[in-house]
Design an enzyme around this catalytic site. Structure first.
Site, PDB file in Angstrom:
ATOM      1  N   TRP A 103       0.839  -1.211   0.000  1.00  0.00           N
ATOM      2  CA  TRP A 103       0.000   0.000   0.000  1.00  0.00           C
ATOM      3  C   TRP A 103       0.867   1.251   0.000  1.00  0.00           C
ATOM      4  O   TRP A 103       0.520   2.245  -0.637  1.00  0.00           O
ATOM      5  CB  TRP A 103      -0.973   0.005   1.177  1.00  0.00           C
ATOM      6  N   ASP A 173      -1.527   6.685   6.148  1.00  0.00           N
ATOM      7  CA  ASP A 173      -2.597   5.788   5.733  1.00  0.00           C
ATOM      8  C   ASP A 173      -2.824   4.821   6.897  1.00  0.00           C
ATOM      9  O   ASP A 173      -1.988   3.982   7.193  1.00  0.00           O
ATOM     10  CB  ASP A 173      -2.156   5.028   4.467  1.00  0.00           C
ATOM     11  N   LYS A 197     -12.265  -1.603   6.966  1.00  0.00           N
ATOM     12  CA  LYS A 197     -11.489  -2.564   7.757  1.00  0.00           C
ATOM     13  C   LYS A 197     -11.796  -2.411   9.246  1.00  0.00           C
ATOM     14  O   LYS A 197     -12.244  -3.329   9.878  1.00  0.00           O
ATOM     15  CB  LYS A 197     -10.009  -2.395   7.480  1.00  0.00           C
TER      16      LYS A 197
END
Ligand SMILES: *Cc1c(COP(=O)(O)O)cnc(C)c1O
Length: 362
Positions: A103, A173, A197
């Protein structure tokens, strides 16, 4: 399956049962409006209570005040990969990225399309099994921000302590560990997380921007991709993902009932310990991917060094109601995602299952 299972999917992921039950009760008639929350105007007073209530709860849980702006955006964390540099990679500066997994690589790739970037540290060598140490981090001369991924969903690593970047704001993030523990928010310029999530359903991205950082943003970006557009209109510039925000609001209330972020961290540590202890006591039958001092509290990755055995593990686990344990292809093996909403009993039961599987196959 006639009952609810223990859902270990990496995302979308398990939600607190009381939240789902409340949503079910309220679905047809939202708090006496005679309409579903799916049907009401986002400009109505009833919905304003939902969205402003969620904003207030975010601030309360993080213990932040009016120097931060809380936004509810769309496009997932992936859109933030572009929005961050489009707004904050200012003329004459560089965007610094610390690479700790796939990511972060994706985030960097989007910044490279916008302007000059710099890799301040990377643990790609060794297949991202650890978080870099402070002394490995080399910032560029004039960074606009330093971007990190707080928790690496795929590799199962997480920052234990956030890096010291001096007076350079951190952009993080936090998609897979948002609100899993308390931390000092003041070091951050932007925090973002896709909700699916740790916070709620897909469709809403929670973004927290420090206002003095926001003021520096340069606005050549298209209207919808400017933080200022959404900040000025309190996330109601256009139609927000109303249902996702409603569920997020309920999850935030649930989080508060768990004792806020401090209470949540305690529960999360207890949960992760069940599974990590099992790995550590298995005499190498289960091998953790992450280095011990870089372990994630949210995504627990492990292998067995035998693809057939791993397949059998996942199949047997599924049959016994432990769902979503197959690992990501970059690491292989297995992954247990134990986000906030995973109950302690789920982790205890999985550890028991692992013990029994080892007894039969070890
Ligand atoms: C899942 C994930 C993303 C992608 O989120 P989307 O909302 O699907 O764009 C980004 N970063 C991390 C750390 C993730 O876990």
């Amino acid at each position: 399956m006639s009952e609810r299972v223990f859902n270990f999917y990496a995302g979308p992921a398990t939600l607190p049962l009381p939240v789902l039950e409340q949503a079910q009760r309220e679905l047809l008639n939202f708090r006496g409006t005679g309409m579903s929350v799916l049907e009401i105007s986002h400009r109505s007073k009833d919905f304003e209570e939902v969205i402003f209530g969620a904003e207030k709860l975010v601030k309360e849980l993080f213990g932040i005040g009016d120097d931060f702006k809380v936004l509810f955006l769309q496009g997932g964390a992936s859109t933030q990969f572009s929005m961050v540099p489009m707004n904050f990679l200012l003329e004459g500066s560089t965007a610094d990225y610390i690479l700790t997994g796939s990511w972060s690589e994706k985030a960097l790739k989007e910044a490279q399309k916008v302007g000059p970037t710099h890799i301040a540290a990377s643990t790609k060598e060794g297949n991202y099994k650890r978080i870099p140490e402070q002394k490995e981090i080399m910032l560029s001369e004039n960074p606009a921000y330093v971007h990190i991924t707080s928790n690496n969903t795929i590799y199962g690593t997480g920052w234990q302590e956030f890096p010291d970047t001096g007076n350079i704001p951190i952009v993080a993030d936090m998609s897979s560990d948002m609100m899993s523990r308390p931390f000092d928010v003041s070091k951050f310029g932007v925090i973002y997380a896709g909700a699916q999530k740790n916070l709620g359903p897909a469709g809403v991205t929670l973004v927290i921007v420090r206002k003095d950082f926001l003021e520096k943003a340069q606005p050549p970006a298209p209207t919808m991709l400017r933080y200022s557009t959404h900040a000025e209109k309190d996330s109601l510039y256009n139609t927000p993902p109303a249902f996702s925000i409603y569920i997020l609001n309920l999850v935030l209330k649930w989080l508060k009932d768990q004792g806020g972020l401090t209470g949540m961290e305690k529960i999360n540590r207890e949960k992760a310990a069940y599974i990590y202890n099992m790995i550590d006591q298995s005499d190498g039958f289960y091998k953790g991917h992450a280095d011990k001092d870089s372990r994630s509290l949210m995504n627990i990755t492990f292998t067995m060094g035998n693809a057939d055995l791993e397949k059998a593990f996942a199949q047997e686990a599924t049959a016994q109601g432990f769902i979503g344990l197959k690992g990501h292809r970059s690491v292989g093996g297995l992954r247990a995602s134990v986000y906030n909403a995973m109950p302690v009993e789920g982790c205890a039961a999985l550890a028991d299952f692992m013990k029994e599987f080892m007894r039969k196959n070890g």
